[in-house]
Design a protein around this motif. Structure first.
Motif, PDB file in Angstrom:
ATOM      1  N   ILE A  48      -6.095  -1.892   6.471  1.00 10.04           N
ATOM      2  CA  ILE A  48      -6.438  -2.645   5.268  1.00 10.04           C
ATOM      3  C   ILE A  48      -7.303  -3.844   5.648  1.00 10.04           C
ATOM      4  O   ILE A  48      -8.317  -4.134   5.018  1.00 10.04           O
ATOM      5  CB  ILE A  48      -5.157  -3.098   4.532  1.00 10.04           C
ATOM      6  CG1 ILE A  48      -4.490  -1.884   3.881  1.00 10.04           C
ATOM      7  CG2 ILE A  48      -5.481  -4.170   3.497  1.00 10.04           C
ATOM      8  CD1 ILE A  48      -3.119  -2.145   3.323  1.00 10.04           C
ATOM      9  N   GLY A 101     -10.845  -2.962   6.174  1.00 13.49           N
ATOM     10  CA  GLY A 101     -11.593  -2.411   5.048  1.00 13.49           C
ATOM     11  C   GLY A 101     -11.567  -0.903   4.943  1.00 13.49           C
ATOM     12  O   GLY A 101     -12.243  -0.323   4.103  1.00 13.49           O
ATOM     13  N   LYS A 161       0.851  -1.190   0.000  1.00 13.22           N
ATOM     14  CA  LYS A 161       0.000   0.000   0.000  1.00 13.22           C
ATOM     15  C   LYS A 161       0.887   1.239   0.000  1.00 13.22           C
ATOM     16  O   LYS A 161       1.792   1.363   0.825  1.00 13.22           O
ATOM     17  CB  LYS A 161      -0.892   0.016   1.245  1.00 13.22           C
ATOM     18  CG  LYS A 161      -1.674   1.283   1.454  1.00 13.22           C
ATOM     19  CD  LYS A 161      -2.868   1.356   0.539  1.00 13.22           C
ATOM     20  CE  LYS A 161      -3.574   2.701   0.621  1.00 13.22           C
ATOM     21  NZ  LYS A 161      -4.573   2.846  -0.443  1.00 13.22           N
ATOM     22  N   PRO A 168     -12.353   6.635  -2.239  1.00 15.04           N
ATOM     23  CA  PRO A 168     -13.134   5.482  -2.666  1.00 15.04           C
ATOM     24  C   PRO A 168     -14.441   5.838  -3.361  1.00 15.04           C
ATOM     25  O   PRO A 168     -14.846   5.173  -4.284  1.00 15.04           O
ATOM     26  CB  PRO A 168     -13.419   4.742  -1.368  1.00 15.04           C
ATOM     27  CG  PRO A 168     -12.484   5.291  -0.384  1.00 15.04           C
ATOM     28  CD  PRO A 168     -12.063   6.639  -0.835  1.00 15.04           C
ATOM     29  N   VAL A 218     -12.366  -9.567  -0.611  1.00 17.54           N
ATOM     30  CA  VAL A 218     -11.963  -8.200  -0.972  1.00 17.54           C
ATOM     31  C   VAL A 218     -12.917  -7.273  -0.246  1.00 17.54           C
ATOM     32  O   VAL A 218     -14.123  -7.318  -0.474  1.00 17.54           O
ATOM     33  CB  VAL A 218     -12.069  -7.975  -2.497  1.00 17.54           C
ATOM     34  CG1 VAL A 218     -11.766  -6.514  -2.821  1.00 17.54           C
ATOM     35  CG2 VAL A 218     -11.127  -8.897  -3.240  1.00 17.54           C
ATOM     36  N   ARG A 276      -7.797   0.382   0.942  1.00 19.34           N
ATOM     37  CA  ARG A 276      -7.694  -0.717  -0.011  1.00 19.34           C
ATOM     38  C   ARG A 276      -6.236  -0.943  -0.355  1.00 19.34           C
ATOM     39  O   ARG A 276      -5.512   0.010  -0.639  1.00 19.34           O
ATOM     40  CB  ARG A 276      -8.397  -0.336  -1.306  1.00 19.34           C
ATOM     41  CG  ARG A 276      -9.868  -0.346  -1.183  1.00 19.34           C
ATOM     42  CD  ARG A 276     -10.376  -0.387  -2.578  1.00 19.34           C
ATOM     43  NE  ARG A 276     -11.704   0.159  -2.649  1.00 19.34           N
ATOM     44  CZ  ARG A 276     -12.437   0.039  -3.746  1.00 19.34           C
ATOM     45  NH1 ARG A 276     -11.939  -0.558  -4.813  1.00 19.34           N
ATOM     46  NH2 ARG A 276     -13.638   0.523  -3.770  1.00 19.34           N
ATOM     47  N   ARG A 315     -14.532  -3.835   0.381  1.00 16.56           N
ATOM     48  CA  ARG A 315     -14.660  -2.519  -0.233  1.00 16.56           C
ATOM     49  C   ARG A 315     -15.013  -1.457   0.798  1.00 16.56           C
ATOM     50  O   ARG A 315     -14.965  -0.276   0.534  1.00 16.56           O
ATOM     51  CB  ARG A 315     -15.705  -2.558  -1.347  1.00 16.56           C
ATOM     52  CG  ARG A 315     -15.087  -2.990  -2.668  1.00 16.56           C
ATOM     53  CD  ARG A 315     -16.148  -3.454  -3.613  1.00 16.56           C
ATOM     54  NE  ARG A 315     -16.920  -4.538  -3.020  1.00 16.56           N
ATOM     55  CZ  ARG A 315     -17.786  -5.281  -3.691  1.00 16.56           C
ATOM     56  NH1 ARG A 315     -18.005  -5.054  -4.951  1.00 16.56           N
ATOM     57  NH2 ARG A 315     -18.431  -6.251  -3.085  1.00 16.56           N
TER      58      ARG A 315
END
Lengths: 508, 310, 365
Positions: A51, A54, A14, C4, A71, A57, A73
């Motif tokens: 991360i 959540g 990241k 996001p 995953v 990302r 979001r």
């Protein structure tokens, strides 16, 4: 993969602009274990956990939860997967009650709230784990330790089985830490995975089963606690041997510089924050203020720098009265202030180094030519200070917010020291800094002490206080529990005072 | 003064207070989510002109009202996009909204000036209730929009303090990071309530052009949008207090008119100044009060939220 | 940093925004320019949709404002009050004081200057004009100080109070021109008797461009020097950037709020003085065509930079003059405000490009 593995993060990378926060990091946590994520400030621990929850990302890498690839979001999806995190800065809504905070975002209470029902449920959870808290209390009325309990109950209420705690002990007294560790063990024994983020070795040795170490955003390794030592972990964490500077000079204090007599002051909420505080700081000594954060430290620093109103009592600097004087008068009295909030108070983030260095001296005659500022001279002075204090900056004009924490602190201290202060207030001067910067800051403070300055050092880190301070005063709920020579006390005694017993008192 | 005059002033206060009430309720919702919208004036004007225009074209004031709601909502959407998604300065964006609303309503309304509304929201005395002495003529002899606002106030109060969704809304305004961490969608929440706020401001505007005046005049809100923003502070972000405040302001407005009609020897210009000066005085008193009690604006008001801000 | 809610996952690509450390100068220039162009485009769509020909209208506006010497001189005439109010607003905005009361401060400046002109008419020009200048400045300054006092001592929201005072100031001037100050020979129009020649600002050649232009340009220079090179200017900048740091450094925030609002209001008051002394030569109803509000847009579009205010004021002066010339074809004067609002929207939206870099990233499965 064994069934007991709850979390597996593989090859996580990241980046933030200009910062590689995580680079190909691996992490794994099992059912029933307490897993410590160890590393210095800025090693990338929080990023990794953000991360997992959540919040961020990853640019690259995979996350597996209970054997399934996921995953996330949003935090919502992570919560649904059973992940709960207690952040270092609590994510609590201050004006809400405990119960309101606990149900926030949860569908369980239904559309229309029945708070009585909710309160009942909460009481049963808190009883089960020995985490007592009044569900009707407003968050801002609670102590920091109680707020942490609320955060933990919040995770349990949501049925989390992967619990992450970011630096959970920073705000607790040594005694509260023991209680917390008991609770954590209980939760692990029930089949949860408990992850604690920390940079304190003795805590790792006290509570963890396994340890994963990060350094500079990179994965260094995972070891079983039983098969390692403090020394080995230190090496993994820092990459070299470290030595904290310590205060071994002779103690020859001079005159009283700061005298506080029966000082009372309120906090931002209007409640008493300092109660009849009596303190003195002498020339050539460091007075350490120990205590759990939130027990009046901020208010103390603000009172002596003129930033907070004094309700009653007297404040003397060099035997002159300075009660409820403006901050300017106190600056003129030769007081330097290294505030807790570097970017929010001590520096102006969007301006360059020159404009930050001149923050206190721009009024002086020699910095001006008649009506106008002497830009040339100010620039020259800034250049010299940057050189002297080893501040690394792209350019003297680029906004200081682009600097690292260590460089920011060097710049701030350079400015404060350049005024040749008689008295220095340093609030949490090394918080969030890496080892190199910590050493530098400590060295500067000791030099100033040697030069005859009186220093008030506020810190939550007992190691730092023991290393630097000549005398230690303990604040608890706005009261001074006692003032002791460092050489005549122990961490245990100070710890008890931090929890509210007076100097010389035995635990009841 | 005679009894009947007092009663008629009180009834007029409710009518004059109703557009303020709608706009203030909308602004409460928006600000509770952490978004300051100073564009109330512009959104009301957009609502007033589109409501009037559609009513003139269709002959149906309810259809006009729907378009007023849509217009207010659309204006608020611009604000939400700028402030929530693009993180623009909320104060300036609100000012832009007001300037744009003033312009666009003047532009669209040019041809409508001087036309009377073909249908308006007429008074509907509520059977039985309207017959109650004192209360009846003051409270229950009004148009439908007034009655709807009576219902809306407790509804919004209940929503804010007694429902799960209301809890989420308040948390987003107080501490978006905390709300986000437990899975509340901060951005969606802000969009929704800013837009709902705009819709309510649209109703407030339509009330002026379809019930209060009822006609279209350029810049007919005359600062009511700003008074509504001040009301929100006076109301400490509480819908019930907003109702009280709106009627007090309505009373000042109505009183000015009444004094003028009674031929009091004060030049009308000074009477017209009353609501503005009253707003300033009330704002000063309310600010002092909130400081003393240390209650105040939602914690994150005017602050954009960036999850990865470090 | 990636944001996001903007990130879209489309066919393996994702749009992310990354925070800029520093912003290239070119961006600072390009963003406002393209914002104005984009706003005009959207305005064109709107005009088209309501049955007008946008090209024709824009051409008419451009011709009216810049197509002739007369047009240009009129544009400069409008630019004078815009520059002064824009400058006043920008210096308040610098300190995050949302003074949106420039309109009212302009009216009070005009009122105070007219008072001197009407009630001491026998003075020669060289005394009269300086006195009107001072009166105009003070009128606006005191009107600006009024909301500054509760702001400085109690923290009362100045946005609302400054705006409310606009209405009060306008009603006050209306009261005078409809009432006690009405010209008995004025056929009942809302205006005062004309000033004597000694109270009129000299003009350049045959145009209506008057000496106020020099006030405005001088004010730009003074504000620039003040902000950049003086202690007070430094304090204003620090307070605007971080109140906490300012308090920490021992600056007196309350005092600065009062002083800055005095200056801000005073500049707007000068605009009012220039209007009555240079253009109308009397006080009358509606002496400002929304200069005080346009000033907000000018200040923001100029990024509060005094030099940029000169250029932007000129362009917005053109927009106003152009706006008058399209009224002959039946478009309302409000069209101009609509375009102004659009421009401000796009400038605000475009600012994200100065703070973030847009990145197209290849997404992963």
């Amino acid at each position: 993969m064994a069934d007991s593995t709850l979390v597996s993060m593989r090859g996580i990378t990241k980046t933030f602009p200009g910062v590689l926060a995580n680079s190909d990091v691996n992490f794994e946590a099992k059912k029933g274990e307490i897993h410590a994520l160890l590393g210095e400030n800025g090693a990338g621990k929080s990023t990794l956990m953000n991360i997992l929850t959540g919040l961020y990302r990853p640019d690259e890498g995979e996350i597996w939860i209970k054997g399934e690839k996921v995953v996330f979001r949003s935090p919502k999806e992570a919560i649904a997967a059973g992940i709960g995190m207690v952040h270092q800065h609590f994510r609590l809504v201050q004006p809400f009650t405990v119960a309101e905070n606990l149900i926030l975002g949860s569908p369980r209470p239904g559309r229309i709230l029945n708070m009585k029902q909710v309160e009942k449920e909460i009481t049963s959870i808190s009883k089960k784990f020995g985490l007592e808290v009044d569900p009707r209390a407003k968050i801002w009325q609670l102590s920091v330790g109680e707020q942490q309990r609320v955060e933990i109950i919040k995770m349990l209420y949501r049925g989390a089985d992967i619990l992450i705690l970011d630096e959970p002990t920073a705000v607790l007294t040594p005694q509260e830490v023991k209680e917390l560790f008991k609770t954590l063990r209980m939760m692990a024994d029930e089949g949860r995975a408990v992850i604690i983020i920390t940079h304190k070795l003795h805590e790792v040795m006290a509570v963890a089963d396994r340890v994963t170490v990060l350094r500079g955003g990179k994965y260094i390794g995972t070891v079983n606690k039983k098969e390692t030592t403090k020394q080995e972990l230190t090496k993994m964490m820092v990459g070299r041997e470290i030595e904290l500077s310590s205060n071994q000079d002779d103690y020859n204090p001079g005159e009283d510089v700061l005298i506080l007599e029966n000082i009372n002051a309120l906090n931002d909420k209007g409640y008493p924050a300092l109660k009849n505080v009596n303190l003195t700081v002498k020339e050539g000594e460091i007075l350490g203020i120990a205590g759990v954060a939130g027990n009046g430290q901020r208010e103390l620093a603000e009172v002596v720098t003129g930033l907070r109103e004094i309700q009653s009592g007297t404040l003397k600097i060099n035997s002159k009265q300075y009660c409820n004087c403006s901050p300017l008068e106190i600056i003129d009295a030769g007081v330097a202030h290294i505030p807790e909030d570097r970017l929010g108070m001590g520096l102006v983030p969007s301006l360059g180094a020159v404009e930050n260095i001149m923050l206190k001296e721009y009024r002086k005659k020699e910095m001006n030519k008649g009506l106008f500022l002497n830009h040339k001279l100010l620039k020259k002075k800034t250049g010299e200070l940057i050189e002297e204090f080893g501040v690394k900056t792209a350019s003297i004009d680029s906004p200081v917010k682009l600097m690292s924490g260590g460089n920011l602190q060097r710049l701030l201290i350079a400015r404060e020291i350049s005024c040749q202060p008689k008295f220095i207030v340093a609030s949490y001067p090394v918080r969030g800094l890496d080892v190199g910067a910590i050493e530098a800051v400590h060295r500067i403070l000791l030099e100033q002490r040697k030069a005859g300055a009186a220093i008030l050092l506020i810190s939550e880190d007992l190691e730092e206080i023991f290393a630097l301070a000549d005398r230690i005063a303990v604040l608890y709920e706005g009261e001074v529990m006692g003032v002791i020579r460092t050489s005549e006390t122990t961490v245990e005694e100070i710890g008890l005072m931090m929890a509210g017993s007076r100097e010389g008192e035995k635990v009841s | 003064m005679e009894n009947s005059i007092v009663l008629s002033i009180m009834a007029a206060a409710i009518i004059a207070g109703t557009p303020l009430l709608y706009a203030a309720l909308g602004e409460i919702l928006a600000e509770r989510s952490g978004v300051l919208n100073l564009g109330v004036e512009g959104m009301m004007l957009a609502g007033a002109v589109s409501g009037f225009m559609v009513t003139v074209m269709s002959g149906n004031n309810w259809l006009g009202l729907i378009f007023a709601i849509l217009a207010g909502g659309f204006m608020a959407l611009i604000h939400a996009f700028l402030c929530v998604t693009l993180k623009a300065n909320q104060v300036v964006s609100g000012l832009a909204l007001t300037i744009f609303g003033t312009g666009v309503s003047g532009y669209l309304g040019k041809s409508l000036i001087g036309i009377p509304a073909p249908v308006t929201f007429e008074k509907i005395p509520i059977p039985v209730l309207a017959k109650i002495p004192v209360l009846g003529p003051v409270l229950f002899n009004h148009d439908a929009l007034v009655y709807i606002s009576y219902i809306l106030v407790p509804l919004i109060w209940f929503f804010l303090y007694r429902t799960n969704a209301g809890l989420k809304l308040r948390s987003v305004g107080e501490n978006p990071a905390a709300a986000d961490a437990v899975g509340v969608n901060v951005f969606l929440t802000r969009y929704v309530y800013v837009i709902v706020g705009g819709m309510l401001a649209g109703i407030g505007g339509a009330y002026l052009s379809l019930a209060y005046a009822p006609t279209w005049l350029e810049h007919m809100t005359a600062g009511r949008g700003w008074i509504a923003v001040a009301l929100v502070i006076f109301a400490v972000w509480d819908p019930v207090r907003a109702l009280i405040g709106a009627y007090i302001f309505g009373g000042v407005d109505a009183l000015g008119f009444r004094l003028q009609a009674m031929g009091i020897m004060i030049p009308s210009f000074f009477l017209k100044m009353l609501p503005y000066i009253f707003t300033i005085v009330v704002l000063i008193l309310a600010t002092r009060e909130t400081h003393k009690k240390r209650v105040g604006a939602p914690g994150s008001l005017t602050l954009p939220y960036d999850r990865e801000e470090r | 940093m990636s944001v996001p809610q903007i990130a879209k996952k489309e066919q393996g690509f994702r749009v992310t925004l990354e925070k800029r450390g520093t912003t290239p100068y070119l961006i600072h220039f390009l963003v406002p320019v393209s914002s104005v162009v984009a706003a005009l485009l959207v305005g064109a769509i709107f005009l088209k949709a309501t049955g007008h020909s946008p090209l024709e209208i824009y051409a008419m506006m451009f011709n009216g404002a810049f197509g002739s010497m007369y047009g240009i001189s009129e544009t400069i005439v409008k630019a004078i009050p815009l520059m002064l109010t824009g400058l006043g607003v920008s210096i308040a905005f610098r300190m995050l004081l949302w003074n949106i009361g420039a309109e009212g401060q302009l009216y009070m400046g005009a009122f105070a200057a007219s008072w001197v002109a009407l009630f001491a008419p026998d003075m020669p020009g060289y005394i009269m004009l300086p006195l009107m200048f001072i009166a105009g400045f003070l009128g606006g300054a005191l009107w600006g100080l009024l909301p500054a006092i509760p702001r400085a001592f109690l923290g009362v929201n100045e946005t609302i109070t400054t705006l409310m005072l606009n209405y009060v100031a306008i009603l006050w001037v209306d009261y005078l021109v409809y009432g006690p100050w009405k010209d008995p020979k004025g056929f009942n129009f809302p205006l005062t008797a004309p000033f004597r020649d000694s109270a009129s600002l000299p003009t350049f050649g045959n145009s209506r461009v008057h000496l106020g232009l020099l006030f405005a340009l001088a004010a730009v220079v003074i504000v620039y020097v003040l902000l950049k090179h003086t202690r007070w200017g430094y304090e204003i900048r620090i307070i605007g950037e971080s109140q906490n740091a300012a308090r920490y450094a021992g600056m007196n925030i309350g005092k600065n709020i009062l002083l800055v609002m005095l200056l801000s209001g005073g500049l707007a008051g000068l605009a009012g003085m220039a209007e009555v002394s240079g253009i109308t030569h009397r006080l009358q109803h509606g002496i400002s065509s929304g200069y005080g509000y346009t000033a907000i847009i000018i200040a923001w579009l100029s990024k509060l930079n005094p030099w940029a205010i000169i250029i932007v004021s000129f362009l917005f002066g053109g927009l106003l003059v152009g706006g008058f010339s399209i009224q002959t074809s039946g478009l309302p004067s409000a069209t101009v405000f609509m375009l102004q609002g659009l421009i401000l929207f796009f400038v605000l939206g475009g600012e994200i490009l100065t703070r973030y870099r847009i990145k197209l990233q290849r997404g992963r499965k």
